[in-house]
Design a protein around this motif. Structure first.
Motif, PDB file in Angstrom:
ATOM      1  N   ARG A  75       0.833  -1.209   0.000  1.00  0.00           N
ATOM      2  CA  ARG A  75       0.000   0.000   0.000  1.00  0.00           C
ATOM      3  C   ARG A  75       0.863   1.252   0.000  1.00  0.00           C
ATOM      4  O   ARG A  75       0.598   2.209  -0.718  1.00  0.00           O
ATOM      5  CB  ARG A  75      -0.918  -0.006   1.232  1.00  0.00           C
ATOM      6  CG  ARG A  75      -2.072  -0.973   1.138  1.00  0.00           C
ATOM      7  CD  ARG A  75      -3.119  -0.674   2.183  1.00  0.00           C
ATOM      8  NE  ARG A  75      -2.604  -0.812   3.527  1.00  0.00           N
ATOM      9  CZ  ARG A  75      -2.634  -1.935   4.230  1.00  0.00           C
ATOM     10  NH1 ARG A  75      -3.141  -3.024   3.689  1.00  0.00           N
ATOM     11  NH2 ARG A  75      -2.157  -1.992   5.466  1.00  0.00           N
ATOM     12  N   ALA A  85      -0.548  -1.299  -4.752  1.00  0.00           N
ATOM     13  CA  ALA A  85      -1.891  -1.851  -4.612  1.00  0.00           C
ATOM     14  C   ALA A  85      -2.862  -0.997  -5.405  1.00  0.00           C
ATOM     15  O   ALA A  85      -2.925   0.218  -5.224  1.00  0.00           O
ATOM     16  CB  ALA A  85      -2.298  -1.879  -3.136  1.00  0.00           C
ATOM     17  N   GLU A 110      -8.617   0.111  -3.300  1.00  0.00           N
ATOM     18  CA  GLU A 110      -8.600  -0.177  -1.876  1.00  0.00           C
ATOM     19  C   GLU A 110      -8.616  -1.681  -1.653  1.00  0.00           C
ATOM     20  O   GLU A 110      -9.241  -2.436  -2.385  1.00  0.00           O
ATOM     21  CB  GLU A 110      -9.817   0.449  -1.193  1.00  0.00           C
ATOM     22  CG  GLU A 110      -9.812   1.982  -1.241  1.00  0.00           C
ATOM     23  CD  GLU A 110     -10.993   2.537  -0.496  1.00  0.00           C
ATOM     24  OE1 GLU A 110     -11.763   1.736   0.060  1.00  0.00           O
ATOM     25  OE2 GLU A 110     -11.138   3.751  -0.468  1.00  0.00           O
ATOM     26  N   LEU A 111      -7.919  -2.111  -0.617  1.00  0.00           N
ATOM     27  CA  LEU A 111      -7.968  -3.517  -0.245  1.00  0.00           C
ATOM     28  C   LEU A 111      -9.359  -3.818   0.276  1.00  0.00           C
ATOM     29  O   LEU A 111      -9.985  -2.994   0.945  1.00  0.00           O
ATOM     30  CB  LEU A 111      -6.939  -3.816   0.847  1.00  0.00           C
ATOM     31  CG  LEU A 111      -5.472  -3.856   0.399  1.00  0.00           C
ATOM     32  CD1 LEU A 111      -4.593  -4.038   1.617  1.00  0.00           C
ATOM     33  CD2 LEU A 111      -5.249  -4.973  -0.590  1.00  0.00           C
ATOM     34  N   SER A 170      -6.765  -9.848   1.400  1.00  0.00           N
ATOM     35  CA  SER A 170      -5.558  -9.541   0.647  1.00  0.00           C
ATOM     36  C   SER A 170      -4.722 -10.803   0.465  1.00  0.00           C
ATOM     37  O   SER A 170      -5.000 -11.859   1.015  1.00  0.00           O
ATOM     38  CB  SER A 170      -4.741  -8.478   1.383  1.00  0.00           C
ATOM     39  OG  SER A 170      -4.453  -8.912   2.695  1.00  0.00           O
TER      40      SER A 170
END
Length: 457
Positions: free
Chosen positions: A145, A150, A153-154, A164
């Motif tokens: 992140r 990434a 958003e996770l 994740s």
């Protein structure tokens, strides 16, 4: 040599005992990479108080050599976090070095070198492999992140695990499964068998698979245990903690498969056998036992039970109150308020079926609120007064509207009679009420005895 496996396991534990908080530091600093082999050989092979055979001494020599390398990585990671200027700890390296400890321990058992009383060492290596894998994966996700690798958003973490990538945890699952297979395949007499580590290792796999959201793999564990049941000790022979954890996960799996009868039996055992002081464990069990009993026995938890846990009280009290009051608006609001948590726990759809109980209660209220009528007795006379058993559909429709049932609106300010009759027919089909619908007369004819089974009405 006291043959105390739990005491032996503390010598390779990553957590120093409270009585000796500097144990790991002293072990790591008490020697160095050049002197380690000689020091360990002297302590293990030539120490007359241990009485170790050469092969066993060599196996433990390998374990403590790997453990020494691990302590260096662990202490470095902890020092990185507690330094005056904290820096990133290398938990991936810690995981890899602990995996070497596990491999050394595994070889000792697979080579039939370590005796059964040392089994708690298997508990330790399996338990902490999972913990360090989670730490390493969380660190990798955080680094991703921060580096901007990434995309988007996770996903929010699932109740059973992180959404994740979990590379280390997946590897840990494979390593723990090796231990499980080792224990399962042991053919030694039970008093010397590694099967005594079977349920602890199975529980570790459950925890790992649930976190990885790999529930089907958990079913493989149950199938393997059933297949080897004839030469495996009864579950009741294992420590109570192993029994409770195993029953809990087995119950949750049955719950997710909608085998609610089995889920109720398994979860009830887990709840009744769980240590009363283990409030977090009790909460986890009740999270599934409450909706299970709602479906199987139409029983709602008591206020006293819910108040033992703020989480259970917050999530279930509004739902239970709405069901008791037959208040559809409040029920929908309670489902919506707890939706995120219910979906994570995968109990949302089961709780949604509590709407059937609510509707049963609503129809019962209409029945109770209705007029009474004379009961004809044999010979043509009139007996005591009783509630009428013929309920106009329009009265049920009015009650549904008052409770907040928007689906019965026909869109033109009237009532969709077919929808009302469908709700009633569904309740009859599920044996929540006894009777039939007389469509030509627009009434619901209820049974004169036990119109609402199990409710005393």
């Amino acid at each position: 040599n006291t043959c105390n496996g739990y005491l032996l396991a503390t010598t390779i534990s990553p957590e120093a005992p409270a009585t000796d908080p500097a144990r790991l530091y002293n072990f790591n600093r008490g020697t160095n990479a050049y002197s380690l082999q000689t020091d360990l050989r002297y302590k293990l092979q030539y120490n007359p108080s241990l009485h170790l055979e050469k092969k066993e001494a060599a196996a433990w020599h390998e374990v403590f050599t790997a453990f020494y390398a691990f302590t260096g990585r662990l202490l470095a990671a902890e020092e990185a976090q507690t330094a005056s200027r904290p820096r990133e700890a290398d938990w991936s390296s810690v995981y890899d070095s602990w995996k070497e400890v596990l491999s050394a321990v595994y070889r000792g058992y697979s080579g039939n070198v370590f005796e059964a009383w040392t089994i708690p060492c298997l508990y330790v290596v399996g338990k902490y492999l999972r913990i360090f894998a989670i730490k390493a994966d969380e660190q990798a996700a955080a680094s991703q992140r921060e580096s901007g690798l990434a995309f988007g958003e996770l996903q929010e973490e699932d109740a059973f695990g992180a959404a994740s990538k979990s590379e280390k945890l997946e590897d840990a699952a494979r390593q723990i499964n090796r231990i499980f297979a080792l224990c399962l395949g042991d053919r030694s007499p039970l008093e010397d068998s590694r099967k005594w580590a079977l349920y602890y290792t199975a529980n570790l796999l459950f925890k790992t698979y649930f976190r990885l959201n790999s529930i089907p793999l958990s079913k493989n564990i149950l199938r393997s245990l059933r297949a080897s049941a004839s030469d495996t000790p009864e579950l009741s022979s294992f420590p109570r903690a192993h029994q409770v954890t195993f029953k809990y996960y087995s119950g949750v799996i049955a719950f997710l498969e909608e085998d609610y009868a089995s889920a109720e039996e398994l979860l009830t055992f887990a709840y009744e056998s769980c240590e009363r002081r283990a409030t977090r464990n009790l909460e986890l069990i009740l999270m599934y036992l409450i909706p299970t009993k709602m479906l199987t026995a139409h029983r709602l938890p008591t206020r006293q039970l819910l108040q033992t846990s703020p989480t259970l009280d917050r999530l279930f009290s509004p739902l239970c109150t709405a069901i008791k009051r037959a208040d559809l608006r409040a029920f929908n609001a309670a489902l919506e308020a707890g939706e995120d948590e219910f979906v994570k726990r995968r109990i949302y759809l089961t709780l949604e079926r509590g709407r059937d109980i609510l509707l049963r209660n609503l129809f019962r209220k209409v029945f109770i609120a209705g007029d009474t009528e004379d009961v004809k007795v044999e010979g043509g006379g009139v007996g005591a007064m009783a509630r009428r058993t013929r309920i106009p559909v329009r009265e049920i429709a009015a009650a549904l509207r008052m409770a907040g049932a928007t689906e019965i609106d026909d869109g033109e300010g009237g009532v969709d009679t077919d929808e009302v009759e469908c709700l009633v027919a569904n309740a009859i089909y599920k044996n929540h009420m006894k009777g039939y619908i007389a469509r030509d007369r627009g009434i619901v004819v209820l049974s004169k005895t036990g119109a609402f089974p199990g409710t005393g009405v």
